[in-house]
Design a protein around this motif. Structure first.
Motif, PDB file in Angstrom:
ATOM      1  N   SER A  31      24.856 -38.169  48.891  1.00  0.00           N
ATOM      2  CA  SER A  31      23.400 -38.139  48.955  1.00  0.00           C
ATOM      3  C   SER A  31      22.789 -38.251  47.568  1.00  0.00           C
ATOM      4  N   LEU A  32      23.322 -37.529  46.597  1.00  0.00           N
ATOM      5  CA  LEU A  32      22.778 -37.594  45.236  1.00  0.00           C
ATOM      6  C   LEU A  32      22.978 -38.985  44.634  1.00  0.00           C
ATOM      7  N   GLU A  33      24.095 -39.620  44.939  1.00  0.00           N
ATOM      8  CA  GLU A  33      24.325 -40.981  44.440  1.00  0.00           C
ATOM      9  C   GLU A  33      23.307 -41.965  45.025  1.00  0.00           C
ATOM     10  N   ALA A  34      22.993 -41.769  46.327  1.00  0.00           N
ATOM     11  CA  ALA A  34      22.010 -42.652  46.955  1.00  0.00           C
ATOM     12  C   ALA A  34      20.636 -42.453  46.353  1.00  0.00           C
ATOM     13  N   VAL A  35      20.272 -41.221  46.055  1.00  0.00           N
ATOM     14  CA  VAL A  35      18.974 -40.958  45.442  1.00  0.00           C
ATOM     15  C   VAL A  35      18.938 -41.517  44.017  1.00  0.00           C
ATOM     16  N   GLY A  36      20.059 -41.379  43.318  1.00  0.00           N
ATOM     17  CA  GLY A  36      20.107 -41.845  41.939  1.00  0.00           C
ATOM     18  C   GLY A  36      19.959 -43.346  41.808  1.00  0.00           C
ATOM     19  N   THR A  37      20.431 -44.107  42.779  1.00  0.00           N
ATOM     20  CA  THR A  37      20.344 -45.575  42.720  1.00  0.00           C
ATOM     21  C   THR A  37      19.126 -46.123  43.441  1.00  0.00           C
ATOM     22  N   SER A  38      18.289 -45.220  43.949  1.00  0.00           N
ATOM     23  CA  SER A  38      17.088 -45.678  44.651  1.00  0.00           C
ATOM     24  C   SER A  38      15.961 -45.924  43.658  1.00  0.00           C
ATOM     25  N   ASP A  39      14.856 -46.470  44.187  1.00  0.00           N
ATOM     26  CA  ASP A  39      13.697 -46.752  43.350  1.00  0.00           C
ATOM     27  C   ASP A  39      12.695 -45.605  43.334  1.00  0.00           C
ATOM     28  N   VAL A  40      13.067 -44.450  43.909  1.00  0.00           N
ATOM     29  CA  VAL A  40      12.167 -43.291  43.898  1.00  0.00           C
ATOM     30  C   VAL A  40      12.217 -42.676  42.512  1.00  0.00           C
ATOM     31  N   THR A  41      11.047 -42.489  41.915  1.00  0.00           N
ATOM     32  CA  THR A  41      10.985 -41.932  40.571  1.00  0.00           C
ATOM     33  C   THR A  41       9.981 -40.804  40.517  1.00  0.00           C
ATOM     34  N   GLY A  42       9.933 -40.164  39.365  1.00  0.00           N
ATOM     35  CA  GLY A  42       8.925 -39.145  39.144  1.00  0.00           C
ATOM     36  C   GLY A  42       9.187 -37.878  39.924  1.00  0.00           C
ATOM     37  N   ALA A  43       8.082 -37.288  40.405  1.00  0.00           N
ATOM     38  CA  ALA A  43       8.147 -35.986  41.073  1.00  0.00           C
ATOM     39  C   ALA A  43       8.933 -36.039  42.362  1.00  0.00           C
ATOM     40  N   SER A 105      23.442 -35.429  53.767  1.00  0.00           N
ATOM     41  CA  SER A 105      23.212 -33.976  53.657  1.00  0.00           C
ATOM     42  C   SER A 105      22.359 -33.433  54.792  1.00  0.00           C
ATOM     43  N   GLY A 106      21.656 -34.301  55.525  1.00  0.00           N
ATOM     44  CA  GLY A 106      20.858 -33.828  56.650  1.00  0.00           C
ATOM     45  C   GLY A 106      21.701 -33.165  57.738  1.00  0.00           C
ATOM     46  N   LEU A 107      22.978 -33.489  57.775  1.00  0.00           N
ATOM     47  CA  LEU A 107      23.870 -32.856  58.766  1.00  0.00           C
ATOM     48  C   LEU A 107      24.027 -31.353  58.542  1.00  0.00           C
TER      49      LEU A 107
END
Length: 450
Positions: A31-43, A105-107
């Motif tokens: 999950s953290l790897e997916a968030v890290g490579t996504s385009d979501v930034t900032g807060a 991680s939602g599981l």
């Protein structure tokens, strides 16, 4: 005051730590790897990462605080539902941007729902299910139009929506149902253990009550034996001492007038004293569990002449009359008949005025033995039959009752001008009756151990 940690509690904590580590290694890293490579930034990047970490951290305390960890996990899932879709490299791998709710991680939420369902009592499990269903509705609504499947023409959108609805509902219901099953099974096992403990308590209580009953029965048997021995000692001592006293009083007057007869009187006193000591030793031997003493035969009607002779030596004339054909009596009944006559003659010696005479009549019949002992002394000198305070007549009644007989009369003689009359009846056992309803010659007599 802090509770002491038990081995079972320590094992539960270690199991939660191990589960949290495994889930973090398998789900959190992805999950953290997916968030890290996504385009979501900032807060929002910080919020999503924090939500994922908090969600996994709740696993560490799920056993100790199931309700609190479930509430925190629900809040973390709500944050993931509010977060924007993840794009970038992660979205490229799956074909379209996706919600943070679809991260592995939602599981963990299902693990927390299972925990609160299995470790709490109603209504908390049902409240948790309601919260889970509300979260499921939010999840389905959030993913209803998400991803390439929802925007593809034809049957793709319908299949996606059915899949999301079924997967969320099945996950929630399965986790909750498994938790309730575990709670029910634990309650059933606890009920069995409680029933076993209660049965053990009842068994111990039954054993304790049986022990008390045996002690009470032993006390009753001991009291009955003490009464029997007291009765025997009374019969022995009272008769012998009455003869000794009578002889001593007569000898005192003969010392000066007829010295030769005084020697005879002293011999009688010595003989009675030795006889009393012999019988006393027999009784005391029973108390000392002396086997030789316990086998000493008890007196019976065949020794009645000796008692009559003893009373005659005190200066009281006694006439012994036997009518009918003697019938064999059980030893206990034979002893009772002997003691009745002995006690009645003892009362004559003790209570009848000087110069009185006595008559002993034994009337045998096939049905039993009638005993009649009377004297011609003044009735006022005799003990009252109905208000006896001593043990003599009471012992008579008790002995006769034990062998099936009864004391018909013990009081002033109504057929003469004075005197005292003792009349008793001892039946012969009916051979047609069962052995446990009649005296038995083979039962231990009163001088033996029982």
């Amino acid at each position: 005051m802090r509770r002491a940690r038990t081995p079972l509690h320590t094992m539960g904590v270690l199991a939660d730590v191990a589960l949290a580590v495994v889930l973090a290694a398998v789900l959190l890293t992805t999950s953290l790897e997916a968030v890290g490579t996504s385009d979501v930034t900032g807060a929002w990047r910080i919020i999503v990462i924090a939500g994922l970490v908090v969600l996994h951290t709740t696993v560490l305390g799920r056993s100790r605080w199931p309700v609190a960890t479930f509430v925190v996990a629900s809040a973390a899932m709500l944050l993931l539902a509010l977060a924007p879709d993840l794009g970038g490299a992660s979205a490229a791998e799956v074909g379209s941007p996706f919600s943070a709710l679809l991260l592995p991680s939602g599981l963990v939420f299902f693990v927390l729902l299972y925990t609160v369902s299995s470790r709490t009592t109603p209504p908390l499990p049902h409240i948790a299910l309601a919260i889970g269903l509300v979260g499921g509705i939010i999840t389905v609504a959030r993913l209803w139009n998400a991803g390439g499947y929802a925007t593809s023409p034809g049957e793709g959108a319908t299949a996606w929506r059915l899949f999301i609805t079924a997967a969320v509902a099945a996950g929630l219901l399965a986790a909750w149902a498994l938790g309730r099953y575990r709670a029910t099974r634990l309650a059933w096992v606890a009920a069995l253990e409680e029933r076993a403990v209660r049965a053990e308590r009842e068994r111990l209580a039954t054993i304790e009550q049986a022990r008390k009953d045996l002690e009470h029965e032993a006390e009753r048997a001991g009291a009955a034996e003490r009464r029997r021995i007291a009765r025997e000692m009374h019969d022995v001592v009272a008769h012998s001492l009455a003869v000794v006293v009578g002889q001593a009083e007569g000898g005192r007057m003969l010392v000066t007038s007829e010295p030769a007869r005084a020697t005879e009187v002293l011999s009688t006193i010595a003989e009675q004293g030795r006889l009393a000591l012999t019988e006393m030793r027999s009784l005391l031997g029973v108390l000392r569990e002396d086997d030789d003493a316990s086998r000493t035969p008890q007196p019976g009607l065949d020794e009645l002449q000796r008692v009559v002779d003893d009373v005659r030596r005190t200066g009281t004339p006694v006439n012994l009359e036997v009518t009918g054909e003697a019938v064999s009596l059980p030893r206990t009944a034979d002893l009772a008949a002997f003691r009745v006559v002995q006690e009645a003659l003892t009362n004559v010696v003790k209570h009848a005025p000087s110069g009185s005479s006595a008559r002993v009549a034994l009337d045998w019949s096939p049905r039993g033995l009638r005993i009649r002992v009377e004297d011609d002394g003044a009735a006022a000198e005799a003990p009252d039959a109905e208000g006896v305070s001593g043990r003599g007549l009471f012992g008579m009644r008790e002995r006769l009752t034990l062998v099936g007989g009864h004391l018909e009369r013990a009081g002033p003689d109504p057929s003469g001008p004075g005197g005292f009359l003792v009349e008793a009846w001892i039946p012969v056992p009916d051979p047609q009756q069962p052995d446990d309803h009649r005296p038995d010659d083979h039962r231990p007599h009163e001088g033996s151990h029982q």
